[in-house]
Enzyme design. Structure first.
Site, short mmCIF file in Angstrom:
data_model
loop_
_atom_site.label_atom_id
_atom_site.label_comp_id
_atom_site.label_asym_id
_atom_site.label_seq_id
_atom_site.Cartn_x
_atom_site.Cartn_y
_atom_site.Cartn_z
CB CYS A 42 -0.91 0.00 1.23
SG CYS A 42 -2.07 1.39 1.28
CG ASP A 44 -0.66 4.03 5.36
OD1 ASP A 44 0.27 4.50 6.05
OD2 ASP A 44 -1.85 4.05 5.72
NE ARG A 46 -0.52 5.11 8.78
CZ ARG A 46 -1.80 5.00 9.12
NH1 ARG A 46 -2.17 5.24 10.37
NH2 ARG A 46 -2.71 4.66 8.22
CG HIS A 98 -1.68 -1.19 5.88
ND1 HIS A 98 -2.24 -0.22 6.67
CD2 HIS A 98 -1.79 -0.76 4.61
CE1 HIS A 98 -2.66 0.76 5.90
NE2 HIS A 98 -2.41 0.47 4.64
CB CYS A 101 -5.77 -0.59 4.59
SG CYS A 101 -5.43 0.06 2.93
CO CO Z 1 -3.43 1.22 3.05
#
Ligand code: CO
Length: 211
Positions: A42, A44, A46, A98, A101
């Site tokens: 992803c 993302d 993090r 994750h 998400c």
């Molecule tokens: Co995500």
């Protein structure tokens, strides 16, 4: 300090730290890359791929997009996979989702977000295919995190169904597609045990006999 200037300063520090331990680091690593793994994760911020699995530059070929999707018609995904399998000869494709998400969460609501709604439509299809299982989970957070896992599983299947992967298996190239999930709240990875490592792992309707 200027927020972008900080990045250049960080970069200078990083170059210094690499070359102080290993003066030839860039001379050597600039010649070639020999990653054994393709990471499909992803976007993302993090979930920084190399960092969470402790791999250096050159060791992990990475593709990231919103909600770690691999739609079978997406040329970006397909181009990355073809290069990784046919040219780099990576041995493992890791789809890593994750929990928590935002992309998966957005696909569970009827909110209009923009173009990304069309991208996240892929996750709505996963939800629809597993509606009974998901709606039997009364806790909303648990239902949402189960959808994260089911979405990873679907992307593992999508990758295994490509002609790129099936051709590699036909020519006996070692290649396994894995589904993993990452926890933002403790940094831990887990394996969803949905590996695919040969044509026998593919539903017959998706099998392609390659020349
Ligand atoms: Co995500």
């Amino acid at each position: 300090m200027d927020k972008l200037r900080l990045l250049f300063e960080n970069n200078s520090d990083w170059v210094r730290s690499k070359t102080s331990k290993d003066p030839d680091y860039f001379a050597r690593t600039s010649k070639d890359q020999l990653p054994l793994y393709l990471w499909v994760g992803c976007s993302d911020s993090r979930v920084p791929a190399n960092e969470i699995v402790g791999l250096d530059p050159g060791e992990l070929f990475v593709h990231r997009n919103v909600a770690n999707l691999f739609p079978h018609t997406d040329f970006n995904c397909l181009s990355v996979l073809e290069f990784a399998v046919d040219i780099l000869k990576i041995e493992h494709v890791i789809v890593c989702g994750h929990y928590d998400c935002g992309g998966v969460k957005a696909a569970m609501t009827d909110h209009h977000l923009g173009l990304v709604d069309n991208w996240l439509r892929n996750i709505r299809d996963v939800y629809a295919a597993h509606r009974t299982e998901l709606e039997d989970i009364l806790n909303e957070k648990q239902r949402y995190n189960r959808l994260v896992e089911l979405n990873v599983l679907q992307q593992v299947k999508n990758i295994s169904h490509t002609t790129i992967v099936q051709r590699a298996w036909d020519r006996k190239q070692p290649l396994t597609v894995h589904g993993w999930v990452y926890r933002l709240d403790n940094g831990k990875l887990s394996d969803l045990a949905c590996n695919r490592s040969g044509t026998a792992d593919v539903d017959p309707i998706y099998r392609i006999r390659t020349p």
